[in-house]
Design an enzyme around this catalytic site. Structure first.
Site, PDB file in Angstrom:
ATOM      1  N   THR A 190      15.581  33.912  21.220  1.00 34.53           N
ATOM      2  CA  THR A 190      15.383  32.512  20.835  1.00 34.53           C
ATOM      3  C   THR A 190      16.294  31.598  21.641  1.00 34.53           C
ATOM      4  O   THR A 190      15.872  30.528  22.111  1.00 34.53           O
ATOM      5  CB  THR A 190      15.643  32.336  19.328  1.00 34.53           C
ATOM      6  OG1 THR A 190      14.637  33.044  18.607  1.00 34.53           O
ATOM      7  CG2 THR A 190      15.620  30.869  18.928  1.00 34.53           C
ATOM      8  N   GLY A 351     -23.708  37.868  19.021  1.00 29.88           N
ATOM      9  CA  GLY A 351     -23.222  38.577  20.196  1.00 29.88           C
ATOM     10  C   GLY A 351     -24.164  38.340  21.364  1.00 29.88           C
ATOM     11  O   GLY A 351     -25.236  37.755  21.206  1.00 29.88           O
ATOM     12  N   CYS A 378     -27.156  34.697  13.799  1.00 25.63           N
ATOM     13  CA  CYS A 378     -27.497  34.506  15.204  1.00 25.63           C
ATOM     14  C   CYS A 378     -28.227  35.746  15.740  1.00 25.63           C
ATOM     15  O   CYS A 378     -29.366  35.982  15.379  1.00 25.63           O
ATOM     16  CB  CYS A 378     -26.242  34.155  16.006  1.00 25.63           C
ATOM     17  SG  CYS A 378     -26.599  33.461  17.644  1.00 25.63           S
ATOM     18  N   GLN A 382     -31.929  37.783  14.884  1.00 24.18           N
ATOM     19  CA  GLN A 382     -32.893  38.204  15.898  1.00 24.18           C
ATOM     20  C   GLN A 382     -33.201  39.699  15.796  1.00 24.18           C
ATOM     21  O   GLN A 382     -34.365  40.108  15.895  1.00 24.18           O
ATOM     22  CB  GLN A 382     -32.366  37.841  17.282  1.00 24.18           C
ATOM     23  CG  GLN A 382     -32.223  36.332  17.492  1.00 24.18           C
ATOM     24  CD  GLN A 382     -31.567  35.973  18.815  1.00 24.18           C
ATOM     25  OE1 GLN A 382     -31.337  36.838  19.658  1.00 24.18           O
ATOM     26  NE2 GLN A 382     -31.259  34.698  19.001  1.00 24.18           N
ATOM     27  N   ARG A 469     -29.173  30.872  23.049  1.00 25.33           N
ATOM     28  CA  ARG A 469     -30.198  30.554  24.040  1.00 25.33           C
ATOM     29  C   ARG A 469     -31.574  31.070  23.625  1.00 25.33           C
ATOM     30  O   ARG A 469     -32.584  30.610  24.127  1.00 25.33           O
ATOM     31  CB  ARG A 469     -29.855  31.201  25.389  1.00 25.33           C
ATOM     32  CG  ARG A 469     -28.732  30.546  26.140  1.00 25.33           C
ATOM     33  CD  ARG A 469     -28.632  31.106  27.554  1.00 25.33           C
ATOM     34  NE  ARG A 469     -27.480  30.522  28.212  1.00 25.33           N
ATOM     35  CZ  ARG A 469     -26.241  30.991  28.087  1.00 25.33           C
ATOM     36  NH1 ARG A 469     -26.017  32.046  27.334  1.00 25.33           N
ATOM     37  NH2 ARG A 469     -25.234  30.406  28.699  1.00 25.33           N
ATOM     38  N   HIS A 514     -24.567  29.542  12.708  1.00 20.47           N
ATOM     39  CA  HIS A 514     -23.302  30.206  12.382  1.00 20.47           C
ATOM     40  C   HIS A 514     -22.651  29.530  11.175  1.00 20.47           C
ATOM     41  O   HIS A 514     -21.811  28.632  11.329  1.00 20.47           O
ATOM     42  CB  HIS A 514     -22.352  30.144  13.578  1.00 20.47           C
ATOM     43  CG  HIS A 514     -22.741  31.014  14.720  1.00 20.47           C
ATOM     44  ND1 HIS A 514     -22.250  32.298  14.873  1.00 20.47           N
ATOM     45  CD2 HIS A 514     -23.590  30.806  15.763  1.00 20.47           C
ATOM     46  CE1 HIS A 514     -22.771  32.833  15.971  1.00 20.47           C
ATOM     47  NE2 HIS A 514     -23.588  31.945  16.525  1.00 20.47           N
ATOM     48  N   GLU A 516     -20.342  30.539   9.332  1.00 22.82           N
ATOM     49  CA  GLU A 516     -18.901  30.808   9.227  1.00 22.82           C
ATOM     50  C   GLU A 516     -18.053  29.664   9.750  1.00 22.82           C
ATOM     51  O   GLU A 516     -16.890  29.501   9.342  1.00 22.82           O
ATOM     52  CB  GLU A 516     -18.543  32.109   9.955  1.00 22.82           C
ATOM     53  CG  GLU A 516     -18.665  32.085  11.469  1.00 22.82           C
ATOM     54  CD  GLU A 516     -20.026  32.507  11.988  1.00 22.82           C
ATOM     55  OE1 GLU A 516     -20.102  32.994  13.135  1.00 22.82           O
ATOM     56  OE2 GLU A 516     -21.014  32.347  11.252  1.00 22.82           O
TER      57      GLU A 516
END
Length: 547
Positions: A190, A351, A378, A382, A469, A514, A516
């Site tokens: 420190t 992902g 997401c 799919q 996308r 999303h 979250e």
């Protein structure tokens, strides 16, 4: 006039500057002050959108569509603010702005240099992001001594001089390690870190000393003496088992009083009752469930930071301890679904890329066939569509064009056109750049009454954040709905499928957005709360069978 609190870090990275900043902001907000937070990242990428989650962790998406550092997620979870692209900027953005100005001729033919042009742009960006706040907390990424951080440190040094001590304050977060072999706390790291900071012209006003135990008074006095910081401003930032205890801990250390005194601000006492309720709910749950998270980035759980926290928030609001079991989707491809057998619920997160996709599809199939509560987010939505198309609708070889461009049944395909938040038409192709070209940010979704999604939200229209996308291919809408797939959410103009469900299943939902990113410990999120309630029901059913 906005006052500034600059937070730097020393000794090592990953000490928790973001959580410390957010916790202090939460206390100041509880004292009735309007606060905002900014994160300055020294890397040259324009944003983290194309960075590997293994290197950077999660990419947090803001309401206005910015792809940002995961610390902005902490900011929104601890403080009732919505961050945006002005709350996070990088070296890449700063240089891009300066070069653009130079090309326009804004510098009148002058030689463009780090000082003053880069530092001036940094200061301009900080002031723009802080506009309208009583106090702006500005976190500098990286560690003091990193060459990449020097322009940012020089910029905040200049701001400190320009605004004066009563309007700018410097907090330095550092490590005070405990050496078990010697049985001693060591203050030398420190001391050296503060020495490095002072060598570039910044004298910290407050030290947050990260340690696994409170600092003894002797070590506190020693640190104060060698760093030129008053003793009561040397704060113990101890390790805790729950990050939502940190506002309460820092308040007990009188950090907020020290900050307000140095900035000459009078404010009412802090009302931290919300945070006490959050901590109490986490420490005394009524039940426990295990959720399997099937993903490809499970070796670094920071990749799913907001998702982890959203499940915790759902536990807070349903009286449930949520244990997350991380499952590598690639292993499911080779080892089978045996690891899913004792789970109370299954979640497949977002992902990119083909790796591990078949394992995620296997997890969806297991949840569908065995009546296990399922939430797909997401890519998780799919793969749910792909699994349903293959094994229920009979579309052999169904896939996404992201992974199989020549699939005979492209049930998931590239979005080539959509409307943004302002109603403008956005267009993309397979040849578009990867960075900043997705469907991003808050989008309105209309829910179908009588569906699970509508039941969870209790509303016809919601706004959630997107980052993708690829989308549901409307060319297969009739075929899949005829086979039993329920479309329960669509984009505001009705052109894009946003939520899918199964009607003959205890709890099965996939969403393209999303959720979250909008969950907080104090307010929770209706979708995650519904998911965890379903997990509890599944757990109770399993227990009844075993008894």
């Amino acid at each position: 006039m906005t006052r500034y609190v600059f937070i730097t870090g020393g000794v090592v990275s990953s000490l928790g500057k973001g959580i410390a900043s957010a916790s202090l902001a939460a206390i100041l907000e509880a004292r009735g002050l309007k606060v905002t937070l900014l994160k300055l990242d020294p890397y040259i990428n324009v944003d983290p959108g194309t960075m590997s989650p293994f290197q950077h962790g999660e990419v947090f998406v803001t309401e206005d569509g910015a792809e940002t550092d995961l610390d902005l997620g902490h900011y929104e979870r601890f403080v009732r603010i919505k961050t945006g692209r002005r709350n996070n900027f990088t070296t890449g953005q700063i240089y891009e702005n300066v070069i653009r100005k130079e090309r326009r001729g804004d510098y009148l033919g002058g030689t463009v240099q780090v000082i003053p042009h880069i530092t001036d742009e940094i200061k301009r960006s900080i002031r723009a992001g802080a506009e309208g706040a009583d106090i702006a907390l500005v976190e500098i990424g990286g560690t003091v001594g990193d060459i990449e951080s020097l322009p940012f440190l020089e910029a905040i040094r200049q701001m400190g001089v320009e605004m004066g001590h009563e309007n700018a304050l410097f907090i330095h977060l550092t490590l005070v390690p405990y050496i078990a072999a010697a049985g001693e706390i060591k203050t030398k790291p420190t001391q050296h870190s503060v020495k490095e900071l002072r060598s570039i012209g910044i004298q910290p006003d407050v030290l947050l000393c990260r340690a696994n135990q409170p600092l003894p008074e002797g070590e506190r006095r020693k640190i104060a003496l060698f760093t030129n910081v008053e003793e009561r401003a040397v704060i113990s930032a101890v390790d805790v088992d729950n990050i939502y205890k940190i506002p309460l801990w820092l308040h007990s250390q009188k950090l907020d009083e020290i900050v307000l005194r140095k900035l000459h601000i009078d404010a009412p006492p802090a009302d931290l009752s919300d945070w006490k309720h959050v901590v109490n709910a986490m420490e005394f749950p009524e039940a426990e469930v295990t959720v399997g998270m099937v993903g490809k980035y499970v070796d670094l759980t920071e990749s799913y930071k907001s998702l982890n926290e959203a499940l915790t928030h759902a536990g807070i609001h349903t009286g449930t301890k949520v244990t997350i079991r991380y499952l590598d989707s690639e292993k499911l491809e080779t080892e089978g679904a045996g690891c899913l057998e004792d789970l109370d619920a299954i979640l497949v997160p977002g992902g990119f890329g083909e790796r591990g996709v078949e394992g995620k599809i296997a997890a969806v199939r297991y949840a569908r066939e065995n009546g296990i509560p399922y939430l797909g987010i997401c890519l998780g939505m799919q793969v749910a569509v792909i699994e349903f198309a293959r094994h229920v609708a009979g579309l052999e070889g169904a896939h996404s064009t992201e992974f199989r461009p020549n699939t005979p049944h492209p049930v998931i395909a590239l979005i080539t056109e959509w409307k943004d938040r302002e109603g403008r038409i956005e267009q993309r192709s397979a040849d578009s750049d990867l960075g900043g070209t997705m469907r991003l940010g808050g989008q309105v979704c209309q829910l179908t009454p009588g569906t699970l999604a509508h039941q969870c939200y209790g509303s016809d229209h919601i706004t959630e954040r997107h980052r993708h996308r690829y989308e549901f291919n409307n060319g297969y809408l009739e075929t899949l709905t005829a086979a039993g797939l329920v479309i329960s959410g669509r984009s505001e103009d009705g052109s894009l499928v946003e939520v899918v469900e199964l009607k003959d299943h205890p709890w099965f939902l996939g969403c393209q957005f999303h959720p979250e990113f909008t969950s907080t410990p104090r307010d929770g999120h209706p979708l995650f709360s519904g998911f965890i309630r379903a997990a509890r029901a599944q757990h109770e059913k399993t227990q009844t069978k075993s008894d």
